[in-house]
Motif scaffolding. Structure first.
Motif, PDB file in Angstrom:
ATOM      1  N   UNK A   1      -6.206  15.054   6.260  1.00  0.00           N
ATOM      2  CA  UNK A   1      -7.294  15.010   5.545  1.00  0.00           C
ATOM      3  C   UNK A   1      -6.803  14.516   3.920  1.00  0.00           C
ATOM      4  N   UNK A   2      -7.859  14.079   3.144  1.00  0.00           N
ATOM      5  CA  UNK A   2      -7.376  13.442   2.016  1.00  0.00           C
ATOM      6  C   UNK A   2      -8.462  13.165   0.974  1.00  0.00           C
ATOM      7  N   UNK A   3      -8.058  13.261  -0.244  1.00  0.00           N
ATOM      8  CA  UNK A   3      -9.079  13.008  -1.286  1.00  0.00           C
ATOM      9  C   UNK A   3      -8.493  12.182  -2.425  1.00  0.00           C
ATOM     10  N   UNK A   4      -9.194  11.312  -3.037  1.00  0.00           N
ATOM     11  CA  UNK A   4      -8.601  10.561  -4.451  1.00  0.00           C
ATOM     12  C   UNK A   4      -9.762  10.638  -5.547  1.00  0.00           C
ATOM     13  N   UNK A   5      -9.192  10.864  -6.628  1.00  0.00           N
ATOM     14  CA  UNK A   5     -10.113  10.911  -7.661  1.00  0.00           C
ATOM     15  C   UNK A   5     -10.125   9.705  -8.653  1.00  0.00           C
ATOM     16  N   UNK A   6      -9.535   8.441  -7.883  1.00  0.00           N
ATOM     17  CA  UNK A   6      -9.392   7.041  -8.478  1.00  0.00           C
ATOM     18  C   UNK A   6      -8.237   7.131  -9.416  1.00  0.00           C
TER      19      UNK A   6
ATOM     20  N   UNK B   1       2.700   2.029  -8.695  1.00  0.00           N
ATOM     21  CA  UNK B   1       2.554   3.223  -8.049  1.00  0.00           C
ATOM     22  C   UNK B   1       2.829   3.166  -6.641  1.00  0.00           C
ATOM     23  N   UNK B   2       3.455   4.145  -6.103  1.00  0.00           N
ATOM     24  CA  UNK B   2       3.791   4.172  -4.631  1.00  0.00           C
ATOM     25  C   UNK B   2       2.458   4.781  -4.033  1.00  0.00           C
ATOM     26  N   UNK B   3       1.579   5.302  -4.783  1.00  0.00           N
ATOM     27  CA  UNK B   3       0.415   5.720  -4.106  1.00  0.00           C
ATOM     28  C   UNK B   3      -0.920   4.796  -4.441  1.00  0.00           C
ATOM     29  N   UNK B   4      -0.441   3.464  -4.655  1.00  0.00           N
ATOM     30  CA  UNK B   4      -1.547   2.733  -5.076  1.00  0.00           C
ATOM     31  C   UNK B   4      -2.189   2.823  -6.126  1.00  0.00           C
ATOM     32  N   UNK B   5      -3.106   4.094  -6.582  1.00  0.00           N
ATOM     33  CA  UNK B   5      -3.792   4.085  -7.974  1.00  0.00           C
ATOM     34  C   UNK B   5      -3.223   4.896  -9.097  1.00  0.00           C
ATOM     35  N   UNK B   6      -2.044   5.414  -8.797  1.00  0.00           N
ATOM     36  CA  UNK B   6      -1.403   6.376  -9.813  1.00  0.00           C
ATOM     37  C   UNK B   6      -1.174   5.685 -11.090  1.00  0.00           C
ATOM     38  N   UNK B   7      -0.796   4.508 -11.217  1.00  0.00           N
ATOM     39  CA  UNK B   7      -0.706   3.636 -12.520  1.00  0.00           C
ATOM     40  C   UNK B   7      -1.956   3.108 -13.075  1.00  0.00           C
TER      41      UNK B   7
END
Length: 350
Positions: A336-341, A179-185
């Motif tokens: 700003x950023x957020x991630x939901x895992x 995943x280009x965004x690290x966690x997307x896969x």
């Protein structure tokens, strides 16, 4: 269990009805099986058709469509990332335990499994959930003489079992993020599951840490993101449907600030929670069209793979478009950023 494991009786009857007729077999695979997500069954039917008509070029052309369905083009670009291969090989040599059993999650082409074996791993168990990719990887491993030390298992990592797929827990984990965004896969859940079930308590993890990096970006073709006046017509209302993020060609993007880690993830510690953060970057003078995001992988102590570097082929940078604005040299801008895992998203502070 996949859809291929529980075929509808009606589909089974259709497969039986076309048996022995290569043209009908590939037609069924293309028009019914693939659209229904039955890729494994479609490929088996395709192989049977080819065996019946090995010299039929039309069947061969159809078979190529069937075999390649759902297989990403990225496999062919990833193997061109020579710097990445060298960095991973150096990192593996630096951390390789004695008599290492290495678990490779996301075997892909089998290249990293062979690099690990060449770097000294005694045993490599490499899992790949796409059965066609796994079969091709196993053929590659055999072609290169590593089948005695590298085993390709056509399973998702979360379906692996100690005593079935691995004789004992592995003491080295190599997980290949796609995943280009690290966690997307699903990387976080996969690594956490492996640590809980498939690894020794002191297992080495590679990469052991990764940072999601952000900065400001200028797009050389801003019309790719936003419409303006076209043939005298104001098209701007359509911009409400513009993409939320994009993976533009590297040559289309210029970095308009320094890069800063907005999320820093340690895969050797406790489970990583969902998070929100804000970081400050300092601009170089020019026009800003978006927030650029990339990954900085920490493979081993002092060995870093940065996906924004020139020559990187395994990953793309991602850009979140923003309302264009001008910045002065040294101007501070808060991202700003957020991630939901599972997914990260970014915006600019008002």
């Amino acid at each position: 269990m996949t859809p291929d494991d529980r075929l509808d009786p009606g589909i089974q009857r259709l497969i039986a009805a076309v048996d022995g007729r290569p043209d009908a077999m590939v037609a069924l695979a293309l028009t019914l099986l693939l659209p229904r997500g039955l890729a494994q069954t479609a490929r088996r039917l395709c192989d049977a058709a080819l065996a019946l008509a090995p010299d039929d070029r039309e069947i061969a052309a159809q078979a190529r469509r069937i075999r390649s369905a759902g297989v990403g083009k990225w496999y062919f670009t990833m193997v061109q990332d020579d710097d990445r291969h060298a960095l991973y090989a150096a990192a593996l040599r630096s951390v390789m335990p004695a008599d290492a059993t290495l678990l490779d999650i996301g075997a892909g082409t089998g290249l990293f499994a062979m690099i690990a074996a060449r770097a000294g791993a005694a045993r490599v168990i490499a899992c790949e959930r796409d059965s066609a990719v796994a079969a091709a990887a196993a053929a590659v491993v055999a072609r290169n003489g590593y089948a005695d030390r590298v085993t390709i298992i056509p399973k998702d990592a979360r379906d692996l079992q100690i005593g079935v797929d691995l004789a004992a827990p592995a003491n080295l984990l190599l997980w290949d993020n796609l995943a280009n965004n690290l966690i997307g896969a699903g990387g976080l859940k996969t690594v956490e599951d492996a640590r809980a079930r498939l690894l020794t308590r002191d297992a080495v993890i590679m990469p052991y840490r990764a940072e999601i990096m952000v900065g400001l970006a200028t797009h050389r073709r801003p019309a790719d993101y936003a419409m303006g006046i076209v043939d005298g017509f104001d098209m701007t209302p359509f911009n409400q449907l513009a993409v939320a993020h994009d993976t533009p060609d590297r040559g289309a993007i210029d970095l308009r600030s320094n890069g800063v880690a907005i999320f820093d993830m340690d895969f050797t510690g406790p489970p990583i929670p969902a998070a929100r953060n804000a970081v400050t970057v300092h601009a170089t003078a020019g026009r800003v069209h978006g927030i650029i995001q990339w990954i900085r992988f920490h493979l081993a102590e002092g060995i870093v793979y940065d996906t924004i570097d020139p020559g990187v082929r395994a990953f793309e940078t991602e850009v979140t478009p923003v309302e264009p604005f001008d910045v002065a040299d040294g101007q501070a801008v808060v991202i700003c950023g957020r991630h939901d895992r599972d997914v990260p998203w970014f915006w600019l502070e008002a």
